[in-house]
Design an enzyme around this catalytic site. Structure first.
Site, PDB file in Angstrom:
ATOM      1  N   CYS A 113       0.808  -1.229   0.000  1.00  0.00           N
ATOM      2  CA  CYS A 113       0.000   0.000   0.000  1.00  0.00           C
ATOM      3  C   CYS A 113       0.840   1.277   0.000  1.00  0.00           C
ATOM      4  O   CYS A 113       0.348   2.346  -0.359  1.00  0.00           O
ATOM      5  CB  CYS A 113      -0.949   0.004   1.198  1.00  0.00           C
ATOM      6  SG  CYS A 113      -2.107  -1.377   1.210  1.00  0.00           S
ATOM      7  N   HIS A 250      -3.412   7.430   1.940  1.00  0.00           N
ATOM      8  CA  HIS A 250      -3.772   6.091   1.492  1.00  0.00           C
ATOM      9  C   HIS A 250      -5.196   5.821   1.958  1.00  0.00           C
ATOM     10  O   HIS A 250      -5.517   5.993   3.139  1.00  0.00           O
ATOM     11  CB  HIS A 250      -2.804   5.068   2.080  1.00  0.00           C
ATOM     12  CG  HIS A 250      -3.224   3.654   1.893  1.00  0.00           C
ATOM     13  ND1 HIS A 250      -3.724   3.184   0.703  1.00  0.00           N
ATOM     14  CD2 HIS A 250      -3.236   2.596   2.759  1.00  0.00           C
ATOM     15  CE1 HIS A 250      -4.018   1.906   0.837  1.00  0.00           C
ATOM     16  NE2 HIS A 250      -3.739   1.525   2.069  1.00  0.00           N
ATOM     17  N   ASN A 280     -10.081  -0.071  -0.366  1.00  0.00           N
ATOM     18  CA  ASN A 280      -8.619  -0.023  -0.300  1.00  0.00           C
ATOM     19  C   ASN A 280      -8.059  -0.600  -1.598  1.00  0.00           C
ATOM     20  O   ASN A 280      -8.116  -1.806  -1.830  1.00  0.00           O
ATOM     21  CB  ASN A 280      -8.136  -0.825   0.904  1.00  0.00           C
ATOM     22  CG  ASN A 280      -6.614  -0.754   1.086  1.00  0.00           C
ATOM     23  OD1 ASN A 280      -5.884  -0.348   0.195  1.00  0.00           O
ATOM     24  ND2 ASN A 280      -6.152  -1.182   2.254  1.00  0.00           N
TER      25      ASN A 280
END
Length: 323
Positions: A113, A250, A280
């Site tokens: 990520c 993020h 996500n």
């Protein structure tokens, strides 16, 4: 005068299939209310059968080039951040290079990520050092391919998508009034690798594996480390949280985003949010959010943006950029 890496264009691509929270109720013990309360996510996109990470990346890259007003032939390098490549090798970036018909060189970055932040730091270093004048940086993922569909705590959180930016060399005076990337901060700690990982791999199981996460522990580390890396990068740039126009975090979890902003002392109306619509998307989440916000006209010249992310590894970092 010094070389700076300035943001010249953004672009993104989302697969056509939209998966609402209610769809998960058909096969796991969950509900729309539970998912929203836990994560802030309302829907996400899943790639179609046969639609690969490189396909998403090509669409996003092409959109970013168009937004920047430059041709593929003007690109010196392509960096793709991904943890879900088409193949073990070659890199997704070389597949994108062939599709877009660019020259130069291309490579992937794998920091889960945090991948886009790592890719931006690498692109910045290439431009500042004179090894490239224009770099296409892409975050692209098909995380739906590595989900454990029986694990309600993880399968509802992730989605597929791609975002891209064009960075171009621009001369600056060398102070924090310059346009472009002003500072980066990268970190990792492999002792926490078991908190978030995929239980497969070429040399271990010869399978792709599925995602495994200790959610509570990841949450705890995320809030602490994201606020710290953002403050470190701002310090390197000679700026403070008061100078920040937008945080582009993020997009993993609304609670993490909110807590991090609070820890930094930045109000939520200065935070770009897309997690509700995308879930996500790992390395794609920040460039997706950048592109959506840019398309909505949120950004203005001289705005200061802070991008921060954390992912498996654990790996985390941030970028401070002036538009």
């Amino acid at each position: 005068m010094i070389r700076r890496a300035a943001l010249k264009g953004t672009g993104h691509y989302l697969p056509a299939r939209v998966v609402e929270n209610s769809e998960f109720e058909k096969w796991v013990d969950t509900s729309d209310e539970w998912i929203r309360a836990r994560s802030g996510i309302e829907r996400r996109h899943f790639a179609a059968e046969g639609e690969k990470t490189s396909d998403l990346a090509v669409h996003a890259g092409r959109a970013a080039l168009e937004n920047a007003g430059i041709s593929a032939g003007d690109v010196d390098a392509i960096i793709v951040a991904t943890s879900t490549p088409d193949y073990t090798f070659p890199s997704v970036a070389t597949v994108v290079q062939a599709a877009l018909k660019t020259g130069g060189y291309a490579f992937d970055v794998q920091a889960v990520c945090a991948g886009f932040v790592y890719a931006m730091a690498n692109a910045n270093a290439l431009i500042v050092s004179g090894q490239a004048d224009r770099v296409l940086v892409i975050g692209a993922e098909t995380f739906s391919r590595i989900m454990n569909w029986e694990d309600r705590t993880t399968c509802v959180l992730f989605g597929d998508g791609a975002g891209a930016v064009v960075l171009e060399v621009q001369e600056g005076a060398g102070d924090n009034a310059d346009t472009g990337i002003l500072a980066t901060d990268l970190n990792s700690d492999g002792t926490y690798r078991d908190l978030l990982y995929v239980d497969g791999g070429v040399s271990s199981t010869q399978t792709a594996g599925v995602l495994v996460m200790q959610g509570k522990e990841v949450f705890r580390h995320a809030v602490e480390k994201l606020a710290a890396t953002a403050e470190t990068a701002l310090g390197k740039a000679g700026l403070t949280a008061d100078d920040v126009t937008w945080i582009v975090p993020h997009q993993a979890n609304l609670r993490i985003i909110t807590r991090t902003a609070q820890k930094m002392g930045v109000p939520m109306d200065r935070v770009v949010l897309t997690v509700q619509d995308h879930g996500n998307t790992s390395a794609a989440s920040i460039p997706l959010a950048l592109s959506v916000a840019n398309a909505e006209g949120k950004f203005k010249p001289d705005d200061v943006l802070v991008m921060e992310a954390i992912g498996g590894g654990l790996a985390w970092g941030s970028v401070v950029l002036r538009l």
